[in-house]
Design a protein around this motif. Structure first.
Motif, PDB file in Angstrom:
ATOM      1  N   ARG A 184     -44.962   0.666  71.726  1.00 17.06           N
ATOM      2  CA  ARG A 184     -44.297   0.654  70.413  1.00 17.06           C
ATOM      3  C   ARG A 184     -44.556   1.943  69.635  1.00 17.06           C
ATOM      4  O   ARG A 184     -44.276   2.011  68.436  1.00 17.06           O
ATOM      5  CB  ARG A 184     -44.797  -0.543  69.592  1.00 17.06           C
ATOM      6  CG  ARG A 184     -44.700  -1.901  70.285  1.00 17.06           C
ATOM      7  CD  ARG A 184     -43.293  -2.419  70.328  1.00 17.06           C
ATOM      8  NE  ARG A 184     -42.782  -2.755  69.006  1.00 17.06           N
ATOM      9  CZ  ARG A 184     -42.935  -3.953  68.435  1.00 17.06           C
ATOM     10  NH1 ARG A 184     -43.594  -4.919  69.062  1.00 17.06           N
ATOM     11  NH2 ARG A 184     -42.399  -4.199  67.250  1.00 17.06           N
ATOM     12  N   ALA A 224     -41.339   4.673  61.718  1.00 17.17           N
ATOM     13  CA  ALA A 224     -41.679   4.071  60.431  1.00 17.17           C
ATOM     14  C   ALA A 224     -42.516   5.023  59.582  1.00 17.17           C
ATOM     15  O   ALA A 224     -42.347   5.098  58.362  1.00 17.17           O
ATOM     16  CB  ALA A 224     -42.431   2.764  60.649  1.00 17.17           C
ATOM     17  N   TRP A 282     -46.392  -9.667  60.666  1.00 17.16           N
ATOM     18  CA  TRP A 282     -45.905  -8.293  60.643  1.00 17.16           C
ATOM     19  C   TRP A 282     -47.083  -7.360  60.378  1.00 17.16           C
ATOM     20  O   TRP A 282     -48.237  -7.792  60.329  1.00 17.16           O
ATOM     21  CB  TRP A 282     -44.847  -8.127  59.549  1.00 17.16           C
ATOM     22  CG  TRP A 282     -43.473  -8.532  59.965  1.00 17.16           C
ATOM     23  CD1 TRP A 282     -43.105  -9.665  60.636  1.00 17.16           C
ATOM     24  CD2 TRP A 282     -42.259  -7.806  59.719  1.00 17.16           C
ATOM     25  NE1 TRP A 282     -41.747  -9.695  60.822  1.00 17.16           N
ATOM     26  CE2 TRP A 282     -41.200  -8.572  60.271  1.00 17.16           C
ATOM     27  CE3 TRP A 282     -41.958  -6.610  59.092  1.00 17.16           C
ATOM     28  CZ2 TRP A 282     -39.867  -8.154  60.201  1.00 17.16           C
ATOM     29  CZ3 TRP A 282     -40.623  -6.207  59.021  1.00 17.16           C
ATOM     30  CH2 TRP A 282     -39.598  -6.963  59.581  1.00 17.16           C
ATOM     31  N   LEU A 309     -44.569  -6.318  63.884  1.00 16.24           N
ATOM     32  CA  LEU A 309     -45.597  -6.157  64.916  1.00 16.24           C
ATOM     33  C   LEU A 309     -46.815  -6.999  64.545  1.00 16.24           C
ATOM     34  O   LEU A 309     -47.317  -6.900  63.425  1.00 16.24           O
ATOM     35  CB  LEU A 309     -45.980  -4.675  65.032  1.00 16.24           C
ATOM     36  CG  LEU A 309     -46.975  -4.272  66.109  1.00 16.24           C
ATOM     37  CD1 LEU A 309     -46.424  -4.539  67.494  1.00 16.24           C
ATOM     38  CD2 LEU A 309     -47.314  -2.789  65.969  1.00 16.24           C
ATOM     39  N   TYR A 324     -43.196  -1.053  56.866  1.00 17.49           N
ATOM     40  CA  TYR A 324     -43.462  -2.339  57.492  1.00 17.49           C
ATOM     41  C   TYR A 324     -42.982  -2.302  58.939  1.00 17.49           C
ATOM     42  O   TYR A 324     -42.024  -1.606  59.278  1.00 17.49           O
ATOM     43  CB  TYR A 324     -42.723  -3.472  56.762  1.00 17.49           C
ATOM     44  CG  TYR A 324     -43.048  -3.584  55.295  1.00 17.49           C
ATOM     45  CD1 TYR A 324     -44.050  -4.432  54.849  1.00 17.49           C
ATOM     46  CD2 TYR A 324     -42.333  -2.860  54.351  1.00 17.49           C
ATOM     47  CE1 TYR A 324     -44.344  -4.562  53.501  1.00 17.49           C
ATOM     48  CE2 TYR A 324     -42.612  -2.962  52.998  1.00 17.49           C
ATOM     49  CZ  TYR A 324     -43.615  -3.817  52.574  1.00 17.49           C
ATOM     50  OH  TYR A 324     -43.905  -3.930  51.235  1.00 17.49           O
ATOM     51  N   LEU A 325     -43.648  -3.084  59.783  1.00 19.29           N
ATOM     52  CA  LEU A 325     -43.268  -3.168  61.197  1.00 19.29           C
ATOM     53  C   LEU A 325     -43.296  -4.627  61.661  1.00 19.29           C
ATOM     54  O   LEU A 325     -44.240  -5.350  61.311  1.00 19.29           O
ATOM     55  CB  LEU A 325     -44.231  -2.360  62.074  1.00 19.29           C
ATOM     56  CG  LEU A 325     -44.094  -0.832  62.073  1.00 19.29           C
ATOM     57  CD1 LEU A 325     -45.301  -0.220  62.767  1.00 19.29           C
ATOM     58  CD2 LEU A 325     -42.813  -0.403  62.744  1.00 19.29           C
ATOM     59  N   GLU A 330     -41.577   3.452  67.766  1.00 14.05           N
ATOM     60  CA  GLU A 330     -41.216   2.651  66.598  1.00 14.05           C
ATOM     61  C   GLU A 330     -42.183   2.898  65.447  1.00 14.05           C
ATOM     62  O   GLU A 330     -41.771   3.003  64.280  1.00 14.05           O
ATOM     63  CB  GLU A 330     -41.219   1.172  66.983  1.00 14.05           C
ATOM     64  CG  GLU A 330     -40.771   0.231  65.896  1.00 14.05           C
ATOM     65  CD  GLU A 330     -40.797  -1.220  66.342  1.00 14.05           C
ATOM     66  OE1 GLU A 330     -40.556  -2.102  65.501  1.00 14.05           O
ATOM     67  OE2 GLU A 330     -41.076  -1.476  67.543  1.00 14.05           O
ATOM     68  N   ILE A 331     -43.464   2.997  65.772  1.00 11.01           N
ATOM     69  CA  ILE A 331     -44.477   3.267  64.736  1.00 11.01           C
ATOM     70  C   ILE A 331     -44.259   4.644  64.126  1.00 11.01           C
ATOM     71  O   ILE A 331     -44.314   4.826  62.904  1.00 11.01           O
ATOM     72  CB  ILE A 331     -45.895   3.144  65.331  1.00 11.01           C
ATOM     73  CG1 ILE A 331     -46.145   1.704  65.806  1.00 11.01           C
ATOM     74  CG2 ILE A 331     -46.944   3.547  64.304  1.00 11.01           C
ATOM     75  CD1 ILE A 331     -47.427   1.535  66.604  1.00 11.01           C
ATOM     76  N   TYR A 352     -53.246   0.734  58.486  1.00  9.50           N
ATOM     77  CA  TYR A 352     -52.433  -0.481  58.591  1.00  9.50           C
ATOM     78  C   TYR A 352     -53.280  -1.726  58.371  1.00  9.50           C
ATOM     79  O   TYR A 352     -54.505  -1.711  58.523  1.00  9.50           O
ATOM     80  CB  TYR A 352     -51.754  -0.561  59.965  1.00  9.50           C
ATOM     81  CG  TYR A 352     -52.681  -0.979  61.093  1.00  9.50           C
ATOM     82  CD1 TYR A 352     -52.804  -2.323  61.460  1.00  9.50           C
ATOM     83  CD2 TYR A 352     -53.443  -0.041  61.786  1.00  9.50           C
ATOM     84  CE1 TYR A 352     -53.657  -2.711  62.487  1.00  9.50           C
ATOM     85  CE2 TYR A 352     -54.294  -0.420  62.807  1.00  9.50           C
ATOM     86  CZ  TYR A 352     -54.400  -1.753  63.162  1.00  9.50           C
ATOM     87  OH  TYR A 352     -55.261  -2.135  64.167  1.00  9.50           O
TER      88      TYR A 352
END
Length: 270
Positions: free
Chosen positions: A219, A226, A250, A267, A264-265, A222-223, A239
């Protein structure tokens, strides 16, 4: 002999029978278009104010709103299709349509009130995580214990809060037992304090984003996306997990220096 004589032809077309499919479909279509316009305005309120991102995802706002609106939009035009008849006196037809509209608006108002009561009002730092608090989760008997300067249920969308430290060991034990029974600590106004007052505790509990990337290498892109959206590098970010109404947690991305929320993720970082 009269029984054998030709009888006059009686027209059974839809105009004579009073059931004009085209006219009814046109009326229902106009009603549907107007209902969709009203639903769009309601959606701007719900998703722009009450359930901004990511709360529309993590608090179930999207599903709740769509359920309420879809039922209201479908039923109104269907009833219009059933009652619309140009053969009726004009006053009677107007009365029937007015009743349909009033019933539909009443249903929409009740649905929006339900969505309003279920909306998120605060995102609270709960010692080692964030938790979203919804208005219906705050006990009415504790409503008068909201600290000065904090709104119980702000109208402008969820606000950031933290929880004050426990005053005694007994208080910690009692409130922890209550939390195990279903009353989350974050839903207790008597524990709320401003985000600024607990900023140091947020930073102390947060973890470096580099650790998140090492835990979820698949991921990483994706991180990083963000973080770019939040205007931060991984070295300057931290985080914490985020718990809300839905079962899947999340992750909240924070500035590692100021504890400002930067993203926000979807995850699970527990």
């Amino acid at each position: 002999m009269s029984l054998l004589m030709p009888q006059p032809f009686v027209s059974l077309d839809h105009h004579t029978s009073g059931f004009d499919w085209r006219t009814r479909l046109r009326a229902a279509s106009i009603h549907l278009a107007l209902s969709a316009a009203v639903a769009t305005v309601a959606g701007l309120l719900v998703f722009g104010v009450w359930y901004p991102y990511p709360y529309r995802e993590i608090s179930g706002g999207r599903e709740l709103f769509l359920l309420v609106v879809s039922v209201d939009i479908v039923l109104g035009p269907m009833i219009t299709f059933a009652v619309f008849n140009r053969a009726k006196p004009r006053g009677e037809l107007r009365r029937d349509l007015a009743v349909v509209v009033l019933l539909q608006l009443a249903g929409l108002a009740y649905g929006l009130w339900t969505v309003h009561l279920a909306r998120p009002v605060h995102m609270v730092f709960e010692y080692d995580r964030f938790r979203v608090v919804h208005q219906v989760e705050v006990p009415l008997e504790l409503a008068d214990q909201v600290p000065p300067g904090i709104d119980l249920a702000p109208l402008g969308g969820p606000t950031l809060l933290t929880l004050r430290p426990f005053r005694t060991t007994q208080e910690k034990t009692e409130l922890t037992v209550a939390a195990l029974q279903g009353l989350h600590l974050s839903a207790r106004p008597d524990l709320w304090q401003s985000y600024e007052a607990g900023r140091a505790q947020v930073l102390a509990a947060a973890h470096p984003v580099a650790q998140l990337m090492s835990r979820f290498p698949q991921r990483t892109a994706e991180i990083e996306a963000a973080l770019r959206k939040g205007g931060r590098q991984a070295s300057a970010a931290a985080y914490l997990p985020l718990v809300a109404r839905k079962s899947e947690p999340w992750t909240v991305l924070l500035d590692a220096t100021t504890a400002e929320v930067i993203g926000y993720l979807p995850l699970d970082s527990f």
